[in-house]
Scaffold this motif. Structure first.
Motif, PDB file in Angstrom:
ATOM      1  N   LEU A 136       0.832  -1.205   0.000  1.00 22.52           N
ATOM      2  CA  LEU A 136       0.000   0.000   0.000  1.00 22.52           C
ATOM      3  C   LEU A 136       0.862   1.249   0.000  1.00 22.52           C
ATOM      4  CD1 LEU A 136      -2.743   1.504   0.397  1.00 22.52           C
ATOM      5  CD2 LEU A 136      -2.384   1.237   2.852  1.00 22.52           C
ATOM      6  N   CYS A 137       0.477   2.214  -0.821  1.00 23.84           N
ATOM      7  CA  CYS A 137       1.075   3.546  -0.813  1.00 23.84           C
ATOM      8  C   CYS A 137       0.002   4.521  -0.332  1.00 23.84           C
ATOM      9  CB  CYS A 137       1.565   3.945  -2.202  1.00 23.84           C
ATOM     10  SG  CYS A 137       3.047   3.099  -2.745  1.00 23.84           S
ATOM     11  N   GLN A 156       4.621   5.722   2.963  1.00 24.91           N
ATOM     12  CA  GLN A 156       4.010   7.036   2.824  1.00 24.91           C
ATOM     13  C   GLN A 156       5.098   8.050   2.522  1.00 24.91           C
ATOM     14  OE1 GLN A 156       1.720   7.969   6.316  1.00 24.91           O
ATOM     15  NE2 GLN A 156       0.238   6.328   5.993  1.00 24.91           N
ATOM     16  N   GLY A 157       4.721   9.090   1.825  1.00 27.26           N
ATOM     17  CA  GLY A 157       5.677  10.138   1.485  1.00 27.26           C
ATOM     18  C   GLY A 157       5.161  10.942   0.315  1.00 27.26           C
ATOM     19  N   PRO A 158       5.692  12.134   0.122  1.00 28.68           N
ATOM     20  CA  PRO A 158       5.233  12.975  -0.987  1.00 28.68           C
ATOM     21  C   PRO A 158       5.478  12.348  -2.352  1.00 28.68           C
ATOM     22  CG  PRO A 158       7.205  13.894   0.039  1.00 28.68           C
ATOM     23  CD  PRO A 158       6.744  12.800   0.920  1.00 28.68           C
ATOM     24  N   GLU A 159       6.515  11.480  -2.455  1.00 29.28           N
ATOM     25  CA  GLU A 159       6.810  10.878  -3.753  1.00 29.28           C
ATOM     26  C   GLU A 159       5.790   9.804  -4.138  1.00 29.28           C
ATOM     27  OE1 GLU A 159       9.106   8.754  -0.529  1.00 29.28           O
ATOM     28  OE2 GLU A 159       8.750  10.826  -1.148  1.00 29.28           O
ATOM     29  N   TYR A 160       4.954   9.389  -3.173  1.00 27.23           N
ATOM     30  CA  TYR A 160       3.940   8.371  -3.463  1.00 27.23           C
ATOM     31  C   TYR A 160       2.521   8.948  -3.461  1.00 27.23           C
ATOM     32  CZ  TYR A 160       7.756   5.155  -2.419  1.00 27.23           C
ATOM     33  OH  TYR A 160       8.959   4.485  -2.414  1.00 27.23           O
ATOM     34  N   ASP A 161       2.369  10.212  -3.126  1.00 28.03           N
ATOM     35  CA  ASP A 161       1.044  10.810  -3.052  1.00 28.03           C
ATOM     36  C   ASP A 161       0.492  11.088  -4.445  1.00 28.03           C
ATOM     37  OD1 ASP A 161       1.245  10.719  -0.326  1.00 28.03           O
ATOM     38  OD2 ASP A 161       1.866  12.814  -0.094  1.00 28.03           O
ATOM     39  N   GLY A 162      -0.823  11.021  -4.557  1.00 28.32           N
ATOM     40  CA  GLY A 162      -1.444  11.308  -5.834  1.00 28.32           C
ATOM     41  C   GLY A 162      -1.255  10.182  -6.827  1.00 28.32           C
ATOM     42  N   TYR A 163      -1.131  10.563  -8.083  1.00 28.22           N
ATOM     43  CA  TYR A 163      -0.977   9.595  -9.176  1.00 28.22           C
ATOM     44  C   TYR A 163       0.503   9.480  -9.522  1.00 28.22           C
ATOM     45  CZ  TYR A 163      -1.416   7.523 -13.817  1.00 28.22           C
ATOM     46  OH  TYR A 163      -1.298   6.705 -14.909  1.00 28.22           O
ATOM     47  N   GLN A 164       1.155   8.440  -9.027  1.00 31.41           N
ATOM     48  CA  GLN A 164       2.596   8.249  -9.212  1.00 31.41           C
ATOM     49  C   GLN A 164       2.870   6.811  -9.657  1.00 31.41           C
ATOM     50  OE1 GLN A 164       4.574  10.734  -9.125  1.00 31.41           O
ATOM     51  NE2 GLN A 164       3.340  12.263  -8.042  1.00 31.41           N
ATOM     52  N   PRO A 165       2.519   6.433 -10.878  1.00 30.98           N
ATOM     53  CA  PRO A 165       2.695   5.041 -11.301  1.00 30.98           C
ATOM     54  C   PRO A 165       4.153   4.602 -11.347  1.00 30.98           C
ATOM     55  CG  PRO A 165       2.077   6.419 -13.165  1.00 30.98           C
ATOM     56  CD  PRO A 165       1.925   7.257 -11.941  1.00 30.98           C
ATOM     57  N   GLU A 191      -6.371   2.768 -11.505  1.00 21.51           N
ATOM     58  CA  GLU A 191      -4.924   2.912 -11.505  1.00 21.51           C
ATOM     59  C   GLU A 191      -4.211   1.578 -11.292  1.00 21.51           C
ATOM     60  OE1 GLU A 191      -4.492   5.688  -8.386  1.00 21.51           O
ATOM     61  OE2 GLU A 191      -5.158   7.420  -9.562  1.00 21.51           O
ATOM     62  N   SER A 192      -4.865   0.638 -10.597  1.00 19.13           N
ATOM     63  CA  SER A 192      -4.253  -0.671 -10.378  1.00 19.13           C
ATOM     64  C   SER A 192      -4.075  -1.430 -11.684  1.00 19.13           C
ATOM     65  CB  SER A 192      -5.099  -1.499  -9.404  1.00 19.13           C
ATOM     66  OG  SER A 192      -5.251  -0.850  -8.166  1.00 19.13           O
ATOM     67  N   ALA A 193      -5.003  -1.248 -12.620  1.00 19.72           N
ATOM     68  CA  ALA A 193      -4.887  -1.924 -13.909  1.00 19.72           C
ATOM     69  C   ALA A 193      -3.657  -1.452 -14.664  1.00 19.72           C
ATOM     70  CB  ALA A 193      -6.148  -1.687 -14.733  1.00 19.72           C
ATOM     71  N   GLU A 194      -3.394  -0.143 -14.639  1.00 20.61           N
ATOM     72  CA  GLU A 194      -2.197   0.369 -15.304  1.00 20.61           C
ATOM     73  C   GLU A 194      -0.933  -0.111 -14.599  1.00 20.61           C
ATOM     74  OE1 GLU A 194       0.075   4.592 -16.277  1.00 20.61           O
ATOM     75  OE2 GLU A 194      -1.919   4.582 -15.384  1.00 20.61           O
ATOM     76  N   GLU A 275       3.223  14.375 -14.277  1.00 21.86           N
ATOM     77  CA  GLU A 275       3.089  15.356 -13.206  1.00 21.86           C
ATOM     78  C   GLU A 275       1.648  15.347 -12.709  1.00 21.86           C
ATOM     79  OE1 GLU A 275       3.594  20.163 -12.330  1.00 21.86           O
ATOM     80  OE2 GLU A 275       3.953  19.329 -14.344  1.00 21.86           O
ATOM     81  N   ASP A 276       1.489  15.076 -11.429  1.00 21.73           N
ATOM     82  CA  ASP A 276       0.160  15.040 -10.830  1.00 21.73           C
ATOM     83  C   ASP A 276      -0.226  16.448 -10.402  1.00 21.73           C
ATOM     84  OD1 ASP A 276      -2.194  14.385  -9.676  1.00 21.73           O
ATOM     85  OD2 ASP A 276      -1.362  13.287  -7.977  1.00 21.73           O
TER      86      ASP A 276
END
Length: 416
Positions: A136-137, A156-165, A191-194, A275-276
């Motif tokens: 989990l992120c 957790q962290g800013p690099e994992y927040d939002g849409y970060q595939p 997003e899990s499918a991608e 870029e999210d």
């Protein structure tokens, strides 16, 4: 009169005739298995009854499994009784089955819970101790002890927040190097499918998409825009459809925290080409009902319609209605929920003054949480609901709006 059970010749003939349209359903009923429709999805009973499982957990028998699965109906049990489920433990796992945890608003989606149920089936079928690893992120806002997670790897962290595939894919590759899971299971939606397709490329594996059934030596996946099924060998990366398996519910699972021995190199840039820009604010009234996650629906029991519209605006919910409210002209036809209207799959569905006709219950069959506001404590909607408020709808909506307003003021004062 003889006490022997009489044999039904028509039933016996259908069980022998594999080409009969009712053969699959009747054979599944005889073996105590939930029936599947022509599309492969599990058929649900639109009018479920309260049941108690072997562990004593009170639940809805939505799959119409009844006594075939060892379920016994106990109408005399009190609601106040708290049943402690047995704990499922994997002390020293020798293998892992990794599941990417799909969340919405900090809570596991129903699709993800189905995938976790499939992962537990695979883990239990193995002879060596095998744990289901949830990756989990982000954060969780609810307990996951009943979801089917033996070990939880949460970052957790800013690099994992939002849409970060790219960051998610790098994390999964790190898990692959450190733990080498037997399989990677992901929900084939959103997003899990991608991410599943990206992970297959990163691991050099051909992912299996649209999987809805796993058999002993092969899997069955949906293909051709959902019009045909294909069989192929198992893959290490599998993307599963909804209702691929029953979600867990008979045990409590540890969900013990797990950390990788080799930490991720946070100093090295991930080099994302995306870029999210954050979520776009959308008016709930403009969201199609089939895509809405929070729906406030009105029926014949609503008499103060301006109050209902005000409550929907204050709660940030999309408006829905029963067929009676639409036929009376209080709501447009595009907002009708049910088998004759729109089939919805909201995370929260609040039914205000809706008795629960069979067509309406069919339309909300995929809703995760159903809240009923009704005067009749014995109506079908109250029986279907996870939470019910018995009383006048105007008074209950007024009290609900006051609570929301008080909560908003409290959040503003805390931020100040």
């Amino acid at each position: 009169m003889s006490d022997l059970n009489r044999r039904d010749p028509r039933r016996s003939w259908i069980l022998r005739n594999r080409l009969h349209p009712c053969h699959t359903e009747m054979n599944a009923e005889l073996n105590g298995q939930p029936t599947r429709g022509p599309t492969g999805l599990l058929r649900k009973n639109p009018r479920p009854r309260w049941q108690y499982g072997p562990s004593g957990l009170r639940r809805l028998d939505r799959l119409n499994m009844g006594g075939a699965a060892g379920v016994t109906q106990l109408s005399s049990r009190k609601r106040s009784e708290q049943v402690v489920l047995p704990l499922h433990q994997v002390v020293e796992p020798q293998a892992y089955i990794a599941v990417w945890l799909q969340t919405s608003g900090g809570r596991l989606t129903s699709h993800c819970k189905d995938v976790l149920g499939q992962a537990q089936q695979l883990a239990v079928a193995r002879t060596e101790p095998t744990a289901v690893l949830g990756v989990l992120c982000g954060e969780l806002k609810e307990s996951v002890e009943g979801a089917g997670i033996d070990r939880l790897l949460q970052v957790q962290g800013p690099e994992y927040d939002g849409y970060q595939p790219e960051a998610w894919s790098q994390l999964c590759v790190q898990v692959e190097k450190g733990l080498t899971p037997l399989y990677w299971l992901l929900p084939d939606s959103g997003e899990s499918a991608e991410l599943g397709r990206r992970l297959g490329v990163a691991l050099g594996e051909r992912p299996a998409t649209g999987v809805w059934k796993l058999e002993a030596d092969q899997l069955i996946a949906r293909n051709g825009a959902g019009n045909q099924d294909i069989s192929r060998p198992w893959s290490r990366v599998m993307l599963l459809l909804e209702e691929c398996a029953l979600p867990c519910g008979e045990y409590r699972y540890e969900a013990g925290p797990l950390e990788l021995e080799q930490k991720l190199d946070q100093s090295a840039p991930i080099g994302s080409r995306l870029e999210d820009l954050g979520r776009v604010a959308v008016d709930p009234a403009e969201i199609p009902l089939a895509e809405a996650e929070f729906i406030l629906s009105a029926g014949n029991g609503v008499h103060d319609w301006p109050q209902f519209h005000q409550a929907a605006t204050q709660l940030g919910a999309s408006e829905g209605a029963s067929r009676v409210a639409v036929d009376d002209g209080f709501m447009p036809r595009s907002r009708q929920v049910g088998a004759t209207g729109t089939w919805v799959s909201a995370r929260v569905y609040i039914a205000v003054g809706i008795s629960g006709a069979v067509q309406h219950l069919q339309g909300i069959g995929k809703c995760e949480k159903v809240v009923a506001i009704n005067k009749d404590a014995d109506c079908d909607m109250v029986k279907r609901a996870s939470l019910a408020a018995i009383g006048d709808s105007s008074e209950i909506l007024s009290a609900l709006m006051k609570l929301v307003e008080a909560q908003s003021l409290q959040e503003v004062s805390d931020a100040a």
